[in-house]
Design a protein around this motif. Structure first.
Motif, PDB file in Angstrom:
ATOM      1  N   LEU A 185       0.845  -1.192   0.000  1.00 54.77           N
ATOM      2  CA  LEU A 185       0.000   0.000   0.000  1.00 54.77           C
ATOM      3  C   LEU A 185       0.879   1.239   0.000  1.00 54.77           C
ATOM      4  CD1 LEU A 185      -2.738   1.482   0.343  1.00 54.77           C
ATOM      5  CD2 LEU A 185      -2.447   1.218   2.822  1.00 54.77           C
ATOM      6  N   LEU A 186       0.559   2.164  -0.869  1.00 50.87           N
ATOM      7  CA  LEU A 186       1.196   3.477  -0.909  1.00 50.87           C
ATOM      8  C   LEU A 186       0.093   4.512  -0.815  1.00 50.87           C
ATOM      9  CD1 LEU A 186       3.896   5.023  -1.319  1.00 50.87           C
ATOM     10  CD2 LEU A 186       3.357   5.076  -3.759  1.00 50.87           C
ATOM     11  N   ALA A 187       0.182   5.419   0.165  1.00 56.35           N
ATOM     12  CA  ALA A 187      -0.876   6.414   0.375  1.00 56.35           C
ATOM     13  C   ALA A 187      -0.256   7.733   0.816  1.00 56.35           C
ATOM     14  CB  ALA A 187      -1.874   5.926   1.422  1.00 56.35           C
ATOM     15  N   GLY A 188      -0.902   8.830   0.422  1.00 58.41           N
ATOM     16  CA  GLY A 188      -0.432  10.154   0.797  1.00 58.41           C
ATOM     17  C   GLY A 188      -1.488  11.201   0.547  1.00 58.41           C
ATOM     18  N   SER A 189      -1.228  12.424   1.008  1.00 59.29           N
ATOM     19  CA  SER A 189      -2.202  13.507   0.823  1.00 59.29           C
ATOM     20  C   SER A 189      -1.478  14.838   0.643  1.00 59.29           C
ATOM     21  CB  SER A 189      -3.187  13.569   1.996  1.00 59.29           C
ATOM     22  OG  SER A 189      -2.488  13.760   3.208  1.00 59.29           O
ATOM     23  N   PRO A 190      -0.892  15.051  -0.529  1.00 62.49           N
ATOM     24  CA  PRO A 190      -0.202  16.322  -0.765  1.00 62.49           C
ATOM     25  C   PRO A 190      -1.184  17.483  -0.895  1.00 62.49           C
ATOM     26  CG  PRO A 190      -0.294  15.024  -2.776  1.00 62.49           C
ATOM     27  CD  PRO A 190      -0.818  14.145  -1.687  1.00 62.49           C
ATOM     28  N   VAL A 191      -0.715  18.676  -0.565  1.00 61.13           N
ATOM     29  CA  VAL A 191      -1.503  19.889  -0.748  1.00 61.13           C
ATOM     30  C   VAL A 191      -1.569  20.203  -2.238  1.00 61.13           C
ATOM     31  CG1 VAL A 191      -1.623  22.363  -0.274  1.00 61.13           C
ATOM     32  CG2 VAL A 191      -0.873  20.767   1.521  1.00 61.13           C
ATOM     33  N   LEU A 192      -2.762  20.570  -2.706  1.00 60.61           N
ATOM     34  CA  LEU A 192      -2.940  20.972  -4.099  1.00 60.61           C
ATOM     35  C   LEU A 192      -3.833  22.202  -4.116  1.00 60.61           C
ATOM     36  CD1 LEU A 192      -2.416  20.396  -7.110  1.00 60.61           C
ATOM     37  CD2 LEU A 192      -4.507  19.020  -7.116  1.00 60.61           C
ATOM     38  N   GLY A 193      -3.289  23.360  -4.480  1.00 64.83           N
ATOM     39  CA  GLY A 193      -4.066  24.592  -4.492  1.00 64.83           C
ATOM     40  C   GLY A 193      -4.568  24.915  -3.108  1.00 64.83           C
ATOM     41  N   THR A 194      -5.871  25.110  -3.001  1.00 66.84           N
ATOM     42  CA  THR A 194      -6.478  25.417  -1.710  1.00 66.84           C
ATOM     43  C   THR A 194      -7.022  24.173  -1.012  1.00 66.84           C
ATOM     44  OG1 THR A 194      -8.579  25.888  -2.838  1.00 66.84           O
ATOM     45  CG2 THR A 194      -7.094  27.750  -2.433  1.00 66.84           C
ATOM     46  N   GLY A 195      -6.736  22.995  -1.563  1.00 72.43           N
ATOM     47  CA  GLY A 195      -7.248  21.766  -0.977  1.00 72.43           C
ATOM     48  C   GLY A 195      -6.174  20.707  -0.848  1.00 72.43           C
ATOM     49  N   HIS A 196      -6.612  19.459  -0.734  1.00 69.34           N
ATOM     50  CA  HIS A 196      -5.715  18.323  -0.573  1.00 69.34           C
ATOM     51  C   HIS A 196      -6.102  17.217  -1.545  1.00 69.34           C
ATOM     52  CE1 HIS A 196      -4.688  20.142   3.337  1.00 69.34           C
ATOM     53  NE2 HIS A 196      -3.591  19.385   3.289  1.00 69.34           N
ATOM     54  N   LEU A 197      -5.100  16.572  -2.080  1.00 66.38           N
ATOM     55  CA  LEU A 197      -5.284  15.282  -2.719  1.00 66.38           C
ATOM     56  C   LEU A 197      -5.053  14.206  -1.663  1.00 66.38           C
ATOM     57  CD1 LEU A 197      -3.380  15.430  -6.140  1.00 66.38           C
ATOM     58  CD2 LEU A 197      -5.845  15.187  -5.819  1.00 66.38           C
ATOM     59  N   SER A 248     -10.175  17.274  -2.138  1.00 63.33           N
ATOM     60  CA  SER A 248     -11.168  17.872  -1.249  1.00 63.33           C
ATOM     61  C   SER A 248     -10.720  19.246  -0.799  1.00 63.33           C
ATOM     62  CB  SER A 248     -11.400  16.977  -0.024  1.00 63.33           C
ATOM     63  OG  SER A 248     -10.235  16.893   0.774  1.00 63.33           O
ATOM     64  N   GLU A 249     -11.704  20.064  -0.494  1.00 62.40           N
ATOM     65  CA  GLU A 249     -11.491  21.364   0.129  1.00 62.40           C
ATOM     66  C   GLU A 249     -12.472  21.509   1.288  1.00 62.40           C
ATOM     67  OE1 GLU A 249     -11.593  24.699  -2.473  1.00 62.40           O
ATOM     68  OE2 GLU A 249     -10.142  23.871  -3.892  1.00 62.40           O
ATOM     69  N   GLY A 250     -12.028  22.149   2.349  1.00 62.22           N
ATOM     70  CA  GLY A 250     -12.898  22.369   3.493  1.00 62.22           C
ATOM     71  C   GLY A 250     -13.100  21.094   4.297  1.00 62.22           C
TER      72      GLY A 250
END
Length: 680
Positions: free
Chosen positions: A172-184, A213-215
């Motif tokens: 499993l590979l998982a992450g949540s980088p910031v993208l613009g005003t939200g997150h991937l 997602s945002e918010g």
């Protein structure tokens, strides 16, 4: 005015948190906020500490729910709750981020719920309800419903790898980088497993999830895409006599070509906005899925009856190609009536499924030699619901609801007599009375009507697909259920919440479309009642305990010579978990599951055996970013069964059919080692 403003602030907070809140490793329903004693929430911390044999095991954190398997692990699980053998999902509704997971008019079974695409590490919460008491819950939810929510962000990206016997490999590979005003947030999973079976399971899975997602969930939006593909060889249930006669070992198979191939691709979106007095939510989803599953439960029975030989055998294939989509929206308004605070919620839900085609075929070694039936189905549903909560005093509140559902079924069959169009409608009232005599006690009285839909093919059937010269009777599209419950929720000590529920559920008819035969069977009206007692206790900073016990009584309501017992109806379950959370590099979880006996025949003469399983997880942090964990399933190496049935089968070489116990053994003791590394 000041008191009114404070009241509105409290209610606005309730919009965001209703019906549950999360408290570190314990998540529970807050006194004064829930609608029934039998609803609650499970947090990601509790899920992360749980040793999971299969992804669907996450639902065993719902008190009283048992998750098992009767075939290959690429297939949907078997579920048991509140006196039901829920088969692969009938009468228990499941959602992920608002997207319904039950599949109506499915090739293998009504309400089929395949959870093998879940990535448990990315589930944030599971909100559950039991009984038909909430206006928001519709089809398949008479016994209960679970709404799973995916994480929007991860604290740190992670890579995880697991090894175990039987060729087990999971990455499993998982992450949540910031993208613009939200997150991937992303998850990529691969999985290989042969299991303990004499015929290797060759379970091969690829799975991916991507979400932006945002918010927050109460004030923001998200868009998610998922892709999943799985194939496996299946060791289905086998006759006990074959083991006793030494024809095959306990983990053997009578048909090494049984198994399946499935895929699932989805796109979904959620949106929510709130103010101090209003909350609006909406979601849309689109799904494309496929399934080909080959099974052989009777071996030579039908072949011998038809041809007096076993040249082709009784293997059959169920297949479907599905395109489905739907939406849901709700709007909540806070208001006052005199000095009484009120919360009004209005909602709409819609869904359309198109199966092109769905079929049942006779096969030999996965080669088709006869079409039993092949259909094209369009099924639509539209639902409206409304619910109002009134706080009459500081200690008394009521929740009243009303739900209306309309279904349309269209079937174009390879047997023209079974083609047609039907529609069905149903209105379902709901009522809850909640009294809080003290700050730590709350009493509930619930009533509600619900339903489950039947397979579209059952509503238009006129002839038996296996014998077109024989007529068959259609069944109604919707079957009504009616439930009542008395419950107590109590904060026994700080960190210790206990709930008790006494419930009853009546069903007008346990109507089922039998995918294995391609026809419909209507069973009798039924009544179930029981008791559930559950506890969640945060003992201190490092130790946590959860325990639930359930007993139920299930019977057909009318008399028949064959008996009044409901085959497969679960009577007793228990689940106990002890968790140690890190105060040092070490952590651990020990879980005991008890799966009680079930009647296998209507006269109650034959019962399944009870079973208990003990699972263990031990973790050790070698550094702040790296952890090793060891999961041991079936720690005591108990020789028990995942599932048992009683029916007639005929093995090759037998001169006649034999009524026998058919079982799928639980896996023996198995250990799996996982290393998890989190990146900065």
């Amino acid at each position: 005015m000041l008191l009114l403003s404070i009241s509105k602030i409290i209610q606005a907070q309730a919009i965001e948190e209703l019906p549950s809140i999360e408290i570190r490793s314990t998540a529970r329903t807050r006194i004064g906020m829930g609608g029934a004693a039998s609803e609650g929430m499970v947090s990601s911390e509790r899920l992360a500490a749980m040793p999971l044999l299969r992804p669907g095991d996450v639902l065993e954190m719902v008190p009283g729910l048992i998750v098992t398997q009767h075939a290959g692990d690429g297939k949907a699980n078997q579920y048991f709750l509140r006196g039901f053998n829920l088969d692969h999902g009938t009468d228990f509704a499941t959602y992920l981020d608002g997207m319904p997971l039950n599949m109506p008019s499915h090739a293998h079974g009504q309400g089929y719920t395949d959870l093998n695409f879940l990535i448990p590490e990315l589930i944030e919460t599971i909100q559950y309800r039991k009984g038909p008491y909430s206006a928001e819950e519709g089809d398949f939810s008479s016994a209960g419903a679970a709404r799973m929510h995916s994480m929007r962000t991860l604290e740190k990206s992670m890579a995880q790898f697991t090894l175990g016997p039987g060729g087990y490999q999971r990455g499993l590979l998982a992450g949540s980088p910031v993208l613009g005003t939200g997150h991937l947030i992303y998850g990529l999973e691969f999985f290989n497993n042969n299991g303990p079976w004499l015929v290797p399971e060759q379970n091969r899975k690829l799975n991916a999830m991507l979400r932006y997602s945002e918010g927050s969930r109460s004030n923001g939006f998200s868009v998610s895409g998922m892709a999943y593909n799985n194939r496996w060889t299946s060791t289905d249930q086998i006759p006990q006599r074959a083991i006793e006669q030494g024809l095959i070992p306990r983990f053997g198979s009578l048909d090494p070509t049984a198994g399946g191939i499935t895929s699932r691709y989805s796109l979904s979106g959620e949106w929510a906005t709130k103010t101090s007095t209003r909350q609006t939510r909406a979601n849309v989803w689109l799904l494309q899925s496929s399934l080909d599953v080959w099974s052989n439960f009777a071996y030579c029975l039908a072949d011998m009856q038809a041809n007096n030989n076993c040249n082709t055998g009784d293997q059959f294939k169920q297949t479907e190609r599905r395109l489905a989509g739907g939406f849901a929206a709700s709007h909540t308004v806070l208001s006052t009536w005199g000095r009484r605070d009120m919360t009004h919620t209005f909602g709409v839900q819609g869904r359309q499924d198109q199966l092109s085609p769905v079929g049942l075929f006779n096969t030999q070694q996965r080669e088709t030699w006869n079409t039993v039936r092949q259909d094209r189905i369009q099924q639509r549903s539209l639902s409206l619901w409304a619910q109002t909560e009134i706080r009459w005093t500081d200690t008394l509140r009521t929740i009243t609801g009303l739900r209306g559902d309309s279904f349309d079924f269209r079937v174009n069959s390879s047997l023209p007599a079974n083609s047609g169009q039907q529609s069905a409608q149903m209105v379902s009232p709901k009522l809850a009375l909640i009294w809080r005599p003290t700050q730590s006690n709350e009493l509930y009285l619930n009533y509600g009507q619900g339903f489950h839909s039947n397979d579209a093919r059952g509503t238009t059937i006129r002839v038996d697909p296996n014998n077109p010269s024989q007529s068959a009777s259609p069944v109604p599209g919707l079957v009504r259920t009616s439930g009542q419950e008395i419950g107590l929720r109590r904060d026994v000590l700080p960190g210790w919440q206990s709930t008790l529920a006494v419930w009853q559920l009546d069903s007008a008819s346990e109507l089922l479309f039998v995918g294995d035969a391609g026809t419909t069977e209507a069973s009798r009206p039924s009544r179930r009642f029981g008791v559930e007692w559950s506890h969640v206790y945060k003992i201190n900073r490092h130790w946590g305990l959860d325990a639930d016990f359930a007993w139920s009584h299930a019977r057909f309501k009318d008399f028949a010579p064959e008996g009044i017992m409901i085959p497969g109806a679960i009577s007793t379950t228990a689940n106990l978990g002890l968790r140690y959370e890190p105060a040092s590099p070490w952590s651990g979880t020990l879980r005991l599951r008890y799966f009680g006996p079930r009647p296998l025949t209507e006269d109650g003469i034959v019962h399944s055996a009870a079973s208990s399983m003990l699972n263990l997880r031990v973790g050790y942090k070698v550094s702040p970013r790296t952890q090793w964990s060891l999961d041991v399933y079936n720690l005591r190496n108990s020789k028990v069964n995942d599932i048992e049935y009683w029916y007639a089968s005929q093995m090759r070489g037998e001169t006649q059919a034999v009524m026998d116990r058919h079982l799928h053994p639980a896996e023996p003791r198995v250990a799996r080692l996982t290393v998890t590394h989190r990146f900065e």
